[in-house]
Design a protein around this motif. Structure first.
Motif, short mmCIF file in Angstrom:
data_model
loop_
_atom_site.label_atom_id
_atom_site.label_comp_id
_atom_site.label_asym_id
_atom_site.label_seq_id
_atom_site.Cartn_x
_atom_site.Cartn_y
_atom_site.Cartn_z
N PRO A 231 30.67 35.01 -17.45
CA PRO A 231 29.76 36.14 -17.63
C PRO A 231 29.67 36.52 -19.11
CG PRO A 231 31.81 36.86 -16.59
CD PRO A 231 31.91 35.38 -16.75
N ILE A 232 28.47 36.86 -19.56
CA ILE A 232 28.29 37.27 -20.96
C ILE A 232 29.03 38.59 -21.17
CG2 ILE A 232 26.57 37.97 -22.68
CD1 ILE A 232 24.58 36.25 -20.97
N PRO A 233 29.87 38.69 -22.21
CA PRO A 233 30.62 39.93 -22.42
C PRO A 233 29.67 41.10 -22.69
CG PRO A 233 31.36 38.19 -23.91
CD PRO A 233 30.15 37.67 -23.23
N GLU A 234 30.13 42.28 -22.33
CA GLU A 234 29.32 43.49 -22.48
C GLU A 234 28.96 43.72 -23.95
OE1 GLU A 234 30.09 48.18 -21.23
OE2 GLU A 234 31.52 46.63 -20.65
N ARG A 235 29.92 43.44 -24.83
CA ARG A 235 29.69 43.76 -26.24
C ARG A 235 30.42 42.76 -27.13
NH1 ARG A 235 31.92 49.41 -28.58
NH2 ARG A 235 31.88 48.95 -30.83
N ALA A 236 29.83 42.48 -28.29
CA ALA A 236 30.50 41.65 -29.29
C ALA A 236 30.32 42.32 -30.64
CB ALA A 236 29.90 40.24 -29.30
N GLN A 237 31.38 42.33 -31.43
CA GLN A 237 31.31 42.95 -32.75
C GLN A 237 32.14 42.11 -33.71
OE1 GLN A 237 32.09 47.12 -32.48
NE2 GLN A 237 31.42 47.58 -34.57
N ALA A 238 31.73 42.06 -34.98
CA ALA A 238 32.46 41.20 -35.92
C ALA A 238 32.92 41.99 -37.14
CB ALA A 238 31.57 40.04 -36.37
N GLU A 322 38.32 44.13 -49.17
CA GLU A 322 37.13 44.74 -48.59
C GLU A 322 37.05 44.34 -47.13
OE1 GLU A 322 33.51 43.34 -50.40
OE2 GLU A 322 32.26 44.41 -48.95
N VAL A 323 36.73 45.30 -46.25
CA VAL A 323 36.53 44.97 -44.84
C VAL A 323 35.22 45.60 -44.38
CG1 VAL A 323 37.43 45.18 -42.48
CG2 VAL A 323 39.03 44.96 -44.39
N ARG A 324 34.31 44.77 -43.83
CA ARG A 324 33.05 45.30 -43.29
C ARG A 324 33.05 45.12 -41.78
NH1 ARG A 324 28.87 41.85 -46.99
NH2 ARG A 324 29.96 42.14 -48.98
N THR A 325 32.45 46.07 -41.07
CA THR A 325 32.34 45.97 -39.62
C THR A 325 30.86 45.93 -39.27
OG1 THR A 325 34.33 47.29 -39.46
CG2 THR A 325 33.05 47.07 -37.46
N SER A 326 30.47 44.98 -38.43
CA SER A 326 29.04 44.85 -38.11
C SER A 326 28.60 46.07 -37.32
CB SER A 326 28.77 43.57 -37.31
OG SER A 326 29.30 43.65 -36.02
N GLU A 331 23.49 42.41 -37.87
CA GLU A 331 24.52 42.31 -38.92
C GLU A 331 25.62 41.32 -38.51
OE1 GLU A 331 26.23 46.01 -40.19
OE2 GLU A 331 26.98 45.12 -42.05
N ARG A 332 25.99 41.36 -37.24
CA ARG A 332 26.99 40.41 -36.74
C ARG A 332 26.52 38.97 -36.98
NH1 ARG A 332 27.93 37.64 -31.99
NH2 ARG A 332 26.10 38.50 -30.97
N LEU A 333 25.28 38.71 -36.65
CA LEU A 333 24.78 37.35 -36.83
C LEU A 333 24.69 36.98 -38.30
CD1 LEU A 333 22.09 37.32 -33.99
CD2 LEU A 333 24.37 36.27 -33.98
N ARG A 334 24.45 37.99 -39.17
CA ARG A 334 24.41 37.71 -40.60
C ARG A 334 25.81 37.33 -41.11
NH1 ARG A 334 21.27 41.70 -41.62
NH2 ARG A 334 22.81 43.11 -42.49
N PHE A 335 26.83 38.01 -40.59
CA PHE A 335 28.21 37.64 -40.95
C PHE A 335 28.44 36.15 -40.65
CE2 PHE A 335 30.49 42.03 -40.34
CZ PHE A 335 29.75 42.53 -41.38
N TRP A 336 27.91 35.73 -39.49
CA TRP A 336 28.16 34.35 -39.07
C TRP A 336 27.29 33.34 -39.80
CZ3 TRP A 336 32.28 32.75 -36.89
CH2 TRP A 336 33.00 33.58 -36.02
#
Lengths: 493, 493
Positions: A231-238, A322-326, A331-336
């Motif tokens: 199952p696709i997870p409810e949420r993803a964050q990077a 430095e730490v950034r949170t998507s 933004e998450r996809l840009r990190f990747w």
């Protein structure tokens, strides 16, 4: 190079030409016109896979459409003792699908149908030529996906994934191909049809399914694969973290895992890789960093929220500058984006590059990174590091120029040294790209003669005549004793 | 029975006595006094394992302490062509450790040390005679545990778990032994030491590690095992649901999984099992229910809270007459108490019982439960069902009285029919108990002659002389052709 590069027999060698003509006649007896390719220009596209430094023209190419055709092809080759190399999309990076001048190249490209997708049982039964991403595309409307995601997933096929036991960014949390395949059917060199595994959790008898996965086309030809869907997870964050020091980043990886968090992906890039990626895709990476970590978390909303906080604190505590949170999916996809295009990005800054694939215990990360930097210095060749840090799977990219005399040879030697360093710290010479023809010498370092004998015995139990993908994967004792005498070779006695 | 029950050679047979005397002399050359047992009363405790309907006295028993001793024992047996049966705690339920009158019984009981426990890397390196629960006990102070938990976990050893690929209540979420072992070392029949797997995620070469796990002592003798440890979940909570109808409960299992929830355990008991368990341990089960589901959820606080609500709604929607949610750990353990003592509880209400172990696709649960009830009727034998419903692993218990003429025979026949029913719906004849001697006939139903030939070829690649645990696991073609001619046998052509 000299040890590996195969002898070439010209395509128009009279003996080969005679064998080819006989085989073509026999094959056309049961295959349609378009399923047999025999002219040079027709077979040329099959001369190499993703490891394009090695090329050989096959005797001929067959493109069957049915299981019965595969059985008849293998039976014919068995009768006539003709070697067979099976091929999916040809995206492999270790030369596993490199043909033989005197052998048939069997393409599974026409086995491209999804036979069944059961959203309730969460399985898909597919033909081997189905593309990895096509399974996920078919499953998405049901809220499901297929987890292993090699970077070639747009093109690579599930049959090739089975052959190489492919991983990907998500395999830290969701496992390799072997953890996501429930059953498969293959054709033996004698043309018999054999089923392995089942849709049930366990299967009686020896676990030949796991043995088969990752066997690099040397035990049989897969004609059907049943995979698990998730199952696709409810949420993803990077999170994106920059470090002034590579070893610090290596230690941060250990700290995250030790805290009981299993990220969906935990990737690392070093300075040269960051620079190349940023120049190419402008993902907004801090280009003065010596190392970058990308950590993706997935699960329920609450779980991801908690873990993002926890990882953020661990990254800062481990010395991240430095730490950034998507903040959203874009933004998450840009990190990747930079990570995912790191290979072509490096391709832009160097005439050639050579992608390694070693795996080490996570605790050895800082040491291996330091030693790799020393080796890079010693050989005078730049190395960019891009890798699945969470599971210790390294992909050092050696930058070289094949037009410079000796550079390819030095590159291969440096690559060999890096792999042997992986073995020395308790790791292995391949994470997800396979041994193929590329790493056959390092197998002599990884395994003892007794262990290699055991591999050959298992091979003979499936393919007593040695007709399937000969010369790949498992070195002969003679090759190993020659290799062990080279001054640069490591050893395992 | 007649097909399976082995011929017995008397312990004092003159030829056996002579072979025994010679072997004892040779063994005492390198083993201490207490490591060789040769008198009837000494070897008697080893005559059977958990499948006590089958008994045979071994030629003699050896209890080595070191890897080198194991190597020398196997070398000696290899030279003299003496068969060897390895044994852990002897808790196996399929007769896998049943000795041979003419063979050595090799006990690993003295290999009981935990060699290394690394909480950071989350691994433990242990000897094969270490008890399953002892690993978790050693890991608990670090907040870790070893996931597979067969019901015999107090007594059974990790070596036996490797041989049988053991599961347990938690394997639905955390996998079988094969998913929790990273590496192992075994001694080949020739006395060679071979390492499989590694502490890294993947290993080069064929996946012999997975092949070896579940090979029932037929490929080599394990002398060291490296296992994964997992962090103890923050919270665990259980639900208990009663149903007036077994098939409804079966469908509820499918509904939970289809909702994307993977419980830590999802177990089911039918009426006779509920009654027996309640009479025995007074867990407070609703004794008028036709079926009971126990569903345990674990994870973070938030995750468990959400899933408990979701599962509760699904259970009610699927027709449960009552749903209880554990309010604390004591209540959770009480929910489990009846399930965990179901086998001895059934032992109290019947002179004998026979525990089956089949695995089926979850969707077939309702159908298989209905057909089992019909077969129970047809044979006039009561059947209590207790099983790992979440992964479709059934443990029907057939109640019988071995003092009644024919009852054991009819029980075995009924057991065979139930297993063949499992195969017919796409399942397998074993989930976690192995084939051993018990299910060797059903292997002829599960696999085609070509598939069995492939198993024998793999066996020969490890043990060409067939000295390790002969007669177990994989039937000979002759046995299968005899069995397939029986009127009650199923078939796979």
């Amino acid at each position: 190079m000299s040890l590996i590069q195969p002898n070439q027999i010209p395509f128009d060698d009279p003996q080969l030409t005679a064998i080819r003509a006989d085989l073509v006649t026999a094959l056309r007896g049961f295959l349609p016109e378009d399923a047999v390719l025999e002219r040079t220009e027709e077979v040329q596209p099959y001369e190499c896979d993703g490891l394009s430094a090695y090329r050989r023209l096959p005797l001929l190419v067959v493109l069957p459409r049915t299981v019965n055709e595969v059985q008849r092809i293998l039976r014919l080759c068995h009768e006539r003792r003709v070697p067979v190399v099976a091929r999916g999309a040809g995206t492999g990076l270790s030369g596993g699908a490199l043909p033989l001048n005197e052998g048939i190249l069997l393409s599974l490209a026409r086995f491209n149908r999804i036979l069944e997708l059961d959203p309730l049982a969460r399985i898909a039964r597919v033909q081997p030529g189905v593309r990895n991403l096509a399974i996920t595309e078919a499953a998405l409307p049901h809220g499901l996906y297929y987890a292993p995601d090699p970077s070639s997933q747009i093109a690579c096929t599930i049959g090739g994934n089975v052959a190489e036991n492919s991983g990907g960014v998500h395999c830290l949390k969701y496992g390799l191909t072997v953890h996501n395949v429930l059953a498969l059917t293959f054709v033996s060199p004698e043309g018999e049809l054999i089923e392995l595994g089942s849709a049930a959790l366990d299967s009686a008898g020896y676990d030949l399914l796991a043995l088969f996965i990752g066997s690099e086309g040397m035990l049989g030809v897969v004609v059907e694969v049943t995979v698990k869907l998730l199952p696709i997870p409810e949420r993803a964050q990077a999170l994106l973290a920059a470090y002034a020091d590579v070893e610090q980043a290596g230690r941060a990886v250990g700290a995250i895992i030790a805290a009981g968090i299993i990220p969906a992906g935990l990737e690392m890039m070093d300075g040269p890789a960051i620079q190349a990626a940023e120049d190419f895709v402008h993902a907004g990476y801090p280009t003065d960093a010596a190392a970058l970590l990308i950590c993706e978390l997935d699960g329920t909303n609450q779980e991801v929220s908690e873990q993002v906080m926890q990882v953020r604190n661990l990254l800062l505590a481990s010395g991240a500058t430095e730490v950034r949170t998507s903040q959203n999916d874009a933004e998450r996809l840009r990190f990747w984006q930079g990570r995912k295009s790191a290979f072509p990005a490096v391709g832009r800054i160097s005439p050639d590059y050579y992608c390694m694939d070693g795996t080490i215990p996570r605790r050895a990360l800082p040491e291996v990174l330091r030693r790799t930097a020393e080796l890079s210095e010693e050989y005078g060749l730049r190395v960019a590091n891009v890798f699945h840090a969470g599971d210790g799977n390294l992909h050092p990219l050696i930058l070289f120029d094949s037009n410079q005399p000796d550079e390819l040879e030095r590159t291969e030697e440096l690559g060999g040294r890096i792999l042997e360093l992986c073995v020395a710290v308790g790791g292995t010479i391949t994470g997800e790209h396979g041994v193929g023809i590329e790493k056959i010498n390092q197998m002599c370092v990884q395994f003892t003669p007794d262990e290699l004998r055991q591999f050959h015995a298992v091979k003979a139990a499936f393919d007593p005549l040695g007709l399937l993908n000969p010369g790949k994967g498992i070195p002969t004792p003679r090759r190993c004793s020659e290799y062990r005498q080279l001054p640069t070779a490591g050893s395992k006695s």
